[in-house]
Design a protein around this motif. Structure first.
Motif, PDB file in Angstrom:
ATOM      1  N   ARG A 103       0.917  13.859  -5.890  1.00 39.26           N
ATOM      2  CA  ARG A 103      -0.207  14.362  -6.677  1.00 39.26           C
ATOM      3  C   ARG A 103       0.049  14.189  -8.166  1.00 39.26           C
ATOM      4  NH1 ARG A 103      -1.538  19.715  -3.099  1.00 39.26           N
ATOM      5  NH2 ARG A 103      -3.251  18.828  -1.903  1.00 39.26           N
ATOM      6  N   GLY A 104      -0.953  13.660  -8.845  1.00 39.58           N
ATOM      7  CA  GLY A 104      -0.867  13.546 -10.293  1.00 39.58           C
ATOM      8  C   GLY A 104      -0.066  12.371 -10.795  1.00 39.58           C
ATOM      9  N   LEU A 105       0.457  11.524  -9.912  1.00 37.91           N
ATOM     10  CA  LEU A 105       1.221  10.373 -10.376  1.00 37.91           C
ATOM     11  C   LEU A 105       0.312   9.449 -11.182  1.00 37.91           C
ATOM     12  CD1 LEU A 105       3.406   9.375  -7.293  1.00 37.91           C
ATOM     13  CD2 LEU A 105       4.005  10.805  -9.229  1.00 37.91           C
ATOM     14  N   ASP A 106       0.746   9.071 -12.350  1.00 36.60           N
ATOM     15  CA  ASP A 106      -0.049   8.211 -13.217  1.00 36.60           C
ATOM     16  C   ASP A 106       0.741   6.946 -13.502  1.00 36.60           C
ATOM     17  OD1 ASP A 106      -1.867   7.134 -14.890  1.00 36.60           O
ATOM     18  OD2 ASP A 106      -1.622   8.587 -16.504  1.00 36.60           O
ATOM     19  N   ILE A 107       0.603   5.975 -12.611  1.00 39.62           N
ATOM     20  CA  ILE A 107       1.312   4.699 -12.738  1.00 39.62           C
ATOM     21  C   ILE A 107       0.253   3.601 -12.707  1.00 39.62           C
ATOM     22  CG2 ILE A 107       3.060   3.179 -11.727  1.00 39.62           C
ATOM     23  CD1 ILE A 107       4.269   5.731 -10.465  1.00 39.62           C
ATOM     24  N   ALA A 108       0.078   2.929 -13.822  1.00 42.03           N
ATOM     25  CA  ALA A 108      -1.072   2.046 -14.005  1.00 42.03           C
ATOM     26  C   ALA A 108      -1.052   0.813 -13.109  1.00 42.03           C
ATOM     27  CB  ALA A 108      -1.166   1.615 -15.471  1.00 42.03           C
ATOM     28  N   ASP A 109       0.135   0.332 -12.706  1.00 41.50           N
ATOM     29  CA  ASP A 109       0.204  -0.961 -12.025  1.00 41.50           C
ATOM     30  C   ASP A 109       0.426  -0.867 -10.518  1.00 41.50           C
ATOM     31  OD1 ASP A 109       2.734   0.059 -12.384  1.00 41.50           O
ATOM     32  OD2 ASP A 109       3.673  -1.846 -12.904  1.00 41.50           O
ATOM     33  N   VAL A 110       0.015   0.230  -9.894  1.00 41.24           N
ATOM     34  CA  VAL A 110       0.058   0.312  -8.427  1.00 41.24           C
ATOM     35  C   VAL A 110      -1.059  -0.566  -7.875  1.00 41.24           C
ATOM     36  CG1 VAL A 110      -0.225   1.811  -6.414  1.00 41.24           C
ATOM     37  CG2 VAL A 110       1.079   2.618  -8.389  1.00 41.24           C
ATOM     38  N   SER A 111      -0.697  -1.603  -7.149  1.00 44.47           N
ATOM     39  CA  SER A 111      -1.700  -2.562  -6.671  1.00 44.47           C
ATOM     40  C   SER A 111      -2.313  -2.157  -5.334  1.00 44.47           C
ATOM     41  CB  SER A 111      -1.074  -3.959  -6.534  1.00 44.47           C
ATOM     42  OG  SER A 111      -0.002  -3.941  -5.588  1.00 44.47           O
ATOM     43  N   HIS A 112      -1.542  -1.408  -4.500  1.00 44.32           N
ATOM     44  CA  HIS A 112      -2.005  -1.072  -3.151  1.00 44.32           C
ATOM     45  C   HIS A 112      -1.701   0.388  -2.804  1.00 44.32           C
ATOM     46  CE1 HIS A 112      -1.984  -5.444  -2.877  1.00 44.32           C
ATOM     47  NE2 HIS A 112      -2.582  -5.385  -1.702  1.00 44.32           N
ATOM     48  N   VAL A 113      -2.609   0.988  -2.064  1.00 46.92           N
ATOM     49  CA  VAL A 113      -2.366   2.281  -1.424  1.00 46.92           C
ATOM     50  C   VAL A 113      -2.594   2.109   0.074  1.00 46.92           C
ATOM     51  CG1 VAL A 113      -3.332   4.583  -1.058  1.00 46.92           C
ATOM     52  CG2 VAL A 113      -2.884   3.788  -3.376  1.00 46.92           C
ATOM     53  N   PHE A 114      -1.631   2.563   0.865  1.00 47.07           N
ATOM     54  CA  PHE A 114      -1.741   2.524   2.327  1.00 47.07           C
ATOM     55  C   PHE A 114      -1.784   3.959   2.850  1.00 47.07           C
ATOM     56  CE2 PHE A 114       0.341  -1.446   1.185  1.00 47.07           C
ATOM     57  CZ  PHE A 114      -0.278  -2.387   1.986  1.00 47.07           C
ATOM     58  N   ALA A 167      -6.654   2.311 -15.001  1.00 49.61           N
ATOM     59  CA  ALA A 167      -6.641   1.689 -16.338  1.00 49.61           C
ATOM     60  C   ALA A 167      -7.324   0.321 -16.348  1.00 49.61           C
ATOM     61  CB  ALA A 167      -5.203   1.553 -16.827  1.00 49.61           C
ATOM     62  N   GLY A 168      -8.432   0.203 -15.592  1.00 48.28           N
ATOM     63  CA  GLY A 168      -9.197  -1.041 -15.587  1.00 48.28           C
ATOM     64  C   GLY A 168      -8.662  -2.104 -14.651  1.00 48.28           C
ATOM     65  N   ASN A 169      -7.574  -1.822 -13.935  1.00 45.76           N
ATOM     66  CA  ASN A 169      -7.015  -2.792 -12.993  1.00 45.76           C
ATOM     67  C   ASN A 169      -7.745  -2.723 -11.655  1.00 45.76           C
ATOM     68  OD1 ASN A 169      -4.932  -3.630 -14.795  1.00 45.76           O
ATOM     69  ND2 ASN A 169      -3.755  -1.807 -14.264  1.00 45.76           N
ATOM     70  N   LYS A 170      -7.679  -3.806 -10.900  1.00 44.01           N
ATOM     71  CA  LYS A 170      -8.212  -3.826  -9.541  1.00 44.01           C
ATOM     72  C   LYS A 170      -7.178  -3.240  -8.588  1.00 44.01           C
ATOM     73  CE  LYS A 170     -12.050  -5.999 -10.600  1.00 44.01           C
ATOM     74  NZ  LYS A 170     -13.369  -5.332 -10.464  1.00 44.01           N
ATOM     75  N   GLY A 171      -7.638  -2.665  -7.496  1.00 49.29           N
ATOM     76  CA  GLY A 171      -6.726  -2.085  -6.521  1.00 49.29           C
ATOM     77  C   GLY A 171      -7.220  -2.298  -5.099  1.00 49.29           C
ATOM     78  N   ILE A 172      -6.319  -2.105  -4.145  1.00 42.57           N
ATOM     79  CA  ILE A 172      -6.651  -2.246  -2.726  1.00 42.57           C
ATOM     80  C   ILE A 172      -6.177  -0.999  -1.997  1.00 42.57           C
ATOM     81  CG2 ILE A 172      -6.160  -3.537  -0.606  1.00 42.57           C
ATOM     82  CD1 ILE A 172      -5.952  -6.062  -2.312  1.00 42.57           C
TER      83      ILE A 172
END
Length: 532
Positions: A312-323, A344-349
């Motif tokens: 909870r609350g993790l703020d890491i801008a470059d996480v590309s994927h969540v499973f 931060a404007g990045n795309k994610g999956i």
């Protein structure tokens, strides 16, 4: 409580806010160009000293939204002027670090007060002089009650991730903390969702707040996140996850599990399969959690396996994927999980593994979050091998031979021609040890099984619908048939659901196509309903 709603600011720059020169230096160094929607709305109000209730998803720049204007207004010589209360140690630490970076040119010092750390060390930091205090509720309340922290005017108090704090049972602690706060203060409440409990809390601690919301939908997922789910049996989840990781090849991923035991088992399994993974959960002591998070941020760990509470609350801008190894219990939890990517404007999956018995749950979540979650099929072993070969070929084409490689090939030139040598080396790289794997080529639900499941659920819902319709009919004194209010409401909701493509007497056209049926027009759907 008086509520007002701010209009969305457009074409705004950070210079337009009129920040002091030393605050602007921090903004420029951070690389901020254009304010995010929540920043554009919140900053002018906070600069005016107003209490604010701000609803915005994680990863939208909330820390800068409250930190910049409050630091700009500071006197900077009266002790603590900003207290930020957050649900987890990791988030409090992140907030302290980010506000230090933004305020360092103004000489603003920050400190974090967290459980699991030495009281004496934290007190020394406070005594050395700090203007910004980021804290978790429990440790902050302990220090206030013991008289180790004294709060005087002027003070701004921020509740960050307020909905998460209430979910974690901190309501009483928060109310007790505000007993120590001066009556004359500025109070800011930031939350991704706005349930009734948050509104009641706001009534107790804020004064005539302005309510702002960056999103048009109250509970929805980020449109920059591509969402999908895969239907698998429980015993297929581990191989399904490894295949998806192989196929997706994420730069940095978080895998969510329900329990600490499952986190440990799954992280051990992934490491055994050659993945660079680490576990994060509440049983780790604070120094271990800090080490794991530091390594994850720096890219030394590719996959973080975590529980909901730990992440909870993790703020890491470059996480590309969540499973989602297990489907979240509700839409709110789903929003918070997938919100770890696409920041931060990045795309994610975002990918969710769903068992057949959970199929209705994922459809309900899809409807509640207002975003499309596409059903897909787990890649076969042949698909995975093909993907590996493509990646290897791309790497070979870009690789520059080194001295050791050149000498190795030159030493074999008298024994093998270049073509034979290349084929042998490629065969060694692509060797698959098929005898050691007992996995079938295909796991999870195929397109055919998905169509069958969709049809089964459709038939089940239609049967229930017709049964309720017969039960709710009645006759009046003249013998004329009427539908009861309940039946009318049911059909009204059904028509609305079909318009939205949600659960109704018919599934959306997307699901009709998957089942092999022809899509229906809205007019045809309405005529069919009238016949029924």
């Amino acid at each position: 409580m008086t509520e007002k709603f701010a209009e969305m600011a457009t074409d705004t720059t950070f210079e337009a806010f009129g920040f002091k020169k030393d605050i602007m230096e921090g903004i420029i160094e951070a690389g901020f160009k254009i304010p995010s929607p929540i920043q554009a709305e919140a900053i002018p109000l906070i600069l005016q000293g107003k209490d604010v209730i701000a609803q915005s998803h994680t990863g939208t720049g909330k820390t800068a939204a409250f930190g910049l204007p409050v630091m700009n207004n500071m006197l900077r010589n009266v002790g603590i002027e900003l207290i930020v209360i957050s649900p987890t140690r990791e988030l409090a630490s992140q907030i302290s670090d980010e506000l230090y970076r933004l305020g360092k040119f103004a000489g603003i010092r920050t400190c974090s007060i967290l459980g699991g750390h030495s009281y004496s060390r934290q007190l020394k930091l406070l005594e050395s002089g700090t203007q910004v205090l980021a804290a978790t509720p429990g440790r902050l309340l302990d220090m206030l009650r013991s008289g180790k922290i004294e709060i005087v005017e002027p003070i701004t108090v921020v509740l960050d991730e307020a909905d998460e704090m209430l979910d974690m049972g901190f309501y009483e602690d928060i109310m007790a903390i505000f007993d120590f706060m001066p009556q004359k203060r500025q109070t800011l409440l930031f939350s991704a969702t706005m349930p009734e409990e948050i509104r009641k809390l706001a009534e107790n601690i804020l004064t005539d707040p302005v309510s702002i919301k960056a999103e048009t939908v109250e509970e929805s997922t980020n449109t920059d996140i591509e969402q999908s789910y895969y239907i698998v049996e429980e015993e297929e989840k581990k191989p399904a996850l490894t295949r998806l990781i192989e196929e997706q090849n994420p730069e940095k991923a978080i895998v969510f599990c329900r329990t600490k035991l499952e986190v440990d088992e799954l992280s051990t399994f992934l490491v055994a399969r050659g993945f660079n993974a680490k576990a994060l959960h509440g049983d780790l002591d604070q120094s271990q959690r800090n080490q794991v998070m530091s390594a994850f941020r720096k890219g030394m760990i590719d996959i973080l396996v975590a529980t909901d509470v730990a992440a909870r609350g993790l703020d890491i801008a470059d996480v590309s994927h969540v499973f989602n190894y297990h489907i979240p219990f509700n839409a709110k939890s789903y929003i918070h999980r997938v919100g770890r990517t696409g920041r931060a404007g990045n795309k994610g999956i975002a990918i969710t593994l769903v068992t057949p018995s959970e199929f209705r749950n994922i459809r309900r979540i899809e409807k509640n979050v207002g975003s499309s979650i596409e059903v897909k099929v787990i890649p076969t072993l042949r698909d995975i091998r093909s993907e590996r070969i493509k990646r290897l070929a791309a790497e070979v084409l870009e690789y520059t031979p080194n001295k050791a490689g050149i000498e190795f090939v030159e030493g074999l030139e008298s024994e093998l021609d270049p073509r034979s040598l290349a084929m042998i080396l490629a065969s060694m790289l692509l060797e698959e040890e098929e005898s050691e794997t007992e996995e079938p080529d295909q796991i999870g639900f195929t397109e055919k099984k998905i169509r069958q499941l969709l049809k089964k659920e459709d038939d089940k819902f239609s049967k229930t619908h017709r049964g309720q319709g017969r039960t709710n009919r009645r006759h009046d004194n003249d013998g004329e048939k009427h539908r009861s209010r309940k039946s009318n409401d049911f059909h009204h909701r059904d028509r609305k659901d079909r318009k939205r493509g949600g659960y109704g007497d018919d599934f959306s056209n997307r699901d009709r196509k998957l089942r092999g049926d022809k899509p229906k027009s809205k007019r045809k759907d309405q005529k069919d309903n009238l016949r029924k």
